[in-house]
Design an enzyme around this catalytic site. Sequence first.
Site, short mmCIF file in Angstrom:
data_model
loop_
_atom_site.label_atom_id
_atom_site.label_comp_id
_atom_site.label_asym_id
_atom_site.label_seq_id
_atom_site.Cartn_x
_atom_site.Cartn_y
_atom_site.Cartn_z
CB CYS A 39 14.06 -8.19 -4.64
SG CYS A 39 14.06 -8.66 -2.93
CE LYS A 69 -1.60 -3.17 -1.16
NZ LYS A 69 -1.79 -4.50 -1.78
CD GLU A 116 13.52 -6.83 -9.80
OE1 GLU A 116 12.68 -5.92 -9.75
OE2 GLU A 116 14.03 -7.36 -8.79
CD GLU A 146 13.91 -5.76 -0.32
OE1 GLU A 146 14.21 -5.66 -1.55
OE2 GLU A 146 13.40 -6.76 0.19
P1 ADP Z 1 5.50 -6.38 -8.10
O1 ADP Z 1 6.20 -6.02 -9.35
O2 ADP Z 1 6.27 -7.22 -7.17
O3 ADP Z 1 4.06 -6.76 -8.28
P2 ADP Z 1 4.55 -3.89 -7.12
O4 ADP Z 1 5.46 -2.79 -6.73
O5 ADP Z 1 3.63 -3.68 -8.26
O6 ADP Z 1 5.52 -5.07 -7.29
O7 ADP Z 1 3.66 -4.37 -5.90
C1 ADP Z 1 4.13 -4.52 -4.61
C2 ADP Z 1 3.05 -4.08 -3.64
O8 ADP Z 1 2.77 -2.72 -3.89
C3 ADP Z 1 1.73 -4.82 -3.76
O9 ADP Z 1 1.17 -4.99 -2.48
C4 ADP Z 1 0.88 -3.86 -4.58
O10 ADP Z 1 -0.50 -3.98 -4.34
C5 ADP Z 1 1.37 -2.52 -4.07
N1 ADP Z 1 1.18 -1.40 -4.98
C6 ADP Z 1 1.14 -1.40 -6.33
N2 ADP Z 1 0.90 -0.17 -6.82
C7 ADP Z 1 0.80 0.65 -5.75
C8 ADP Z 1 0.57 2.05 -5.57
N3 ADP Z 1 0.38 2.86 -6.60
N4 ADP Z 1 0.55 2.54 -4.31
C9 ADP Z 1 0.74 1.74 -3.25
N5 ADP Z 1 0.95 0.42 -3.35
C10 ADP Z 1 0.98 -0.12 -4.57
#
Ligand code: ADP
Length: 497
Positions: free
Chosen positions: A301, A191, A400, A267
């Site tokens: 990161c 995804k 961060e 990560e």
């Molecule tokens: P960033 O701050 O880099 O946007 P996120 O952790 O929000 O980091 O997002 C990283 C990935 O995790 C994206 O693919 C996002 O769609 C997915 N993501 C965000 N929220 C969830 C969740 N509750 N469960 C699973 N995946 C998630």
Amino acid sequence: MAVAEGLEVARFLREQPKKLFIGGEWVESASGKTFDTIDPSTGEVLARVAEGGAEDIDRAVAAARKAHESGIWRDLPPAERAKALWRAGDLIEERANEFAQLESLDNGMPINDALVFKVPLAAATFRYYAGWVTKLDGGTQSLSLPGKFLSYTLRQPVGVVGQIIPWNEPLLMASWKVAPALACGNTVVLKPSEETPLTALLLAEILQEAEIPAGVINVVPGFGETAGARLAAHPHVDKIAFTGSTEVGKLIAKTAAETNLKRVSLELGGKSPNIVFADADLARAVSGAFMGIFLNSGQICSAGSRLYVQEKVYEQTVDELTRSIENLQLGPGIDSMTQMGPLVSQTQMDRVLGYISIGNKEGARLVTGGKRASGHGAGFFVEPTVFADVEGKMRIAREEIFGPVLAAIPFSDEEDLIAKANDTMYGLAAGVWTSDVKRAHRVAHALQAGTVYVNCYHMFDPAAPWGGFKQSGWGRELGPYALDLYTEIKNVIVDIA
Ligand code: ADP
């Protein structure tokens, strides 16, 4: 699209279906919904993509499960699997311009970074893991049990692997996840981030062309709270690999524990110290500090976002760094003159500007930058920003930011430095600039970080393990370490008496 006319990426933008890739086919989402991905340098819609939801994740997991159980991939002779992965590396390289342009338009990164650094690294990652496929060996054990036994270990695929990746390095993160998982014989549901789904779709095309069988790799663009959450919770997913924020990483670990206790590797975030000792080659240290924070607009990161400088050279380092920023060329990533592109989204820009205002309120000294960059229309550009005299307790030194914002902090001696540098919940990376070889190793040993760069920064290689101490994550990607993430060890004990 106008900007892409005449570029190699025009075909993708015009003709590629931008649907979900499930079971070897391009399919609509069950809901029929789509979402727009934005060009962050203009704020305009770049492409419309099918939006995968929970039902689509279920379909993709079913396809991956079926492919896994059929043995179509895991039971293929290792040399055949290796050939397909090597071919994928070749195809990425052959279509490097298309990948780089797409990445640059969707994420905002400078096209030269994509072309020279990121896309070749993605290709190299597939080739590196192609090399491991024929070497997934076990061992034998000398048992002391009474009688005679043959004891040996096998490395077997974990099964169906769910992979959730962020928007900051879309292709690279996809390749770091997919290549080792496939090398180990797993099947995958990937995804990509809702901010940057496009290069993952192009990668799916390439993997199909490399003759990776239907169902072995599935790509479902969609949102985190829906598609991502379902993948993390799915009872038929055996392992989840995630790169993203520490906050979401914790959610994923919790979900995995509450469902089928699927294996989890994470990560996560970082607040990495980049450390300049007075005995360093200052010119190199300054350019390392510059690159450490401004590469990909600080959206990495492992960005060297805390710059620790020994008091004797502190003012000089901050001055020289500030001067070098004056010539930094901001612009759309797709322009080959651009050195720093926009942030990925309005949300990310607002978040970064919010941190700048926090830094000002906390009393840090704003040396340069500090605003949305003017002259770029509706693009999400933030000026390269340096705060000096930052104190360890300030939020801009602890949290961060994920943007082009550097916190410069003076230190007195090695002991003072180690205490300050390790005073963080994160532990992803660190940089040390010194001409004293003993000090370099001493400090490298003492820093709590998964990677320590000495007299360099942001060096990535498929052979070099990647991951973090503390709340920067669980496990190590890349190198042979990733094989542990994507295999189960099985011990077989045979009575041969
Ligand atoms: P960033 O701050 O880099 O946007 P996120 O952790 O929000 O980091 O997002 C990283 C990935 O995790 C994206 O693919 C996002 O769609 C997915 N993501 C965000 N929220 C969830 C969740 N509750 N469960 C699973 N995946 C998630």
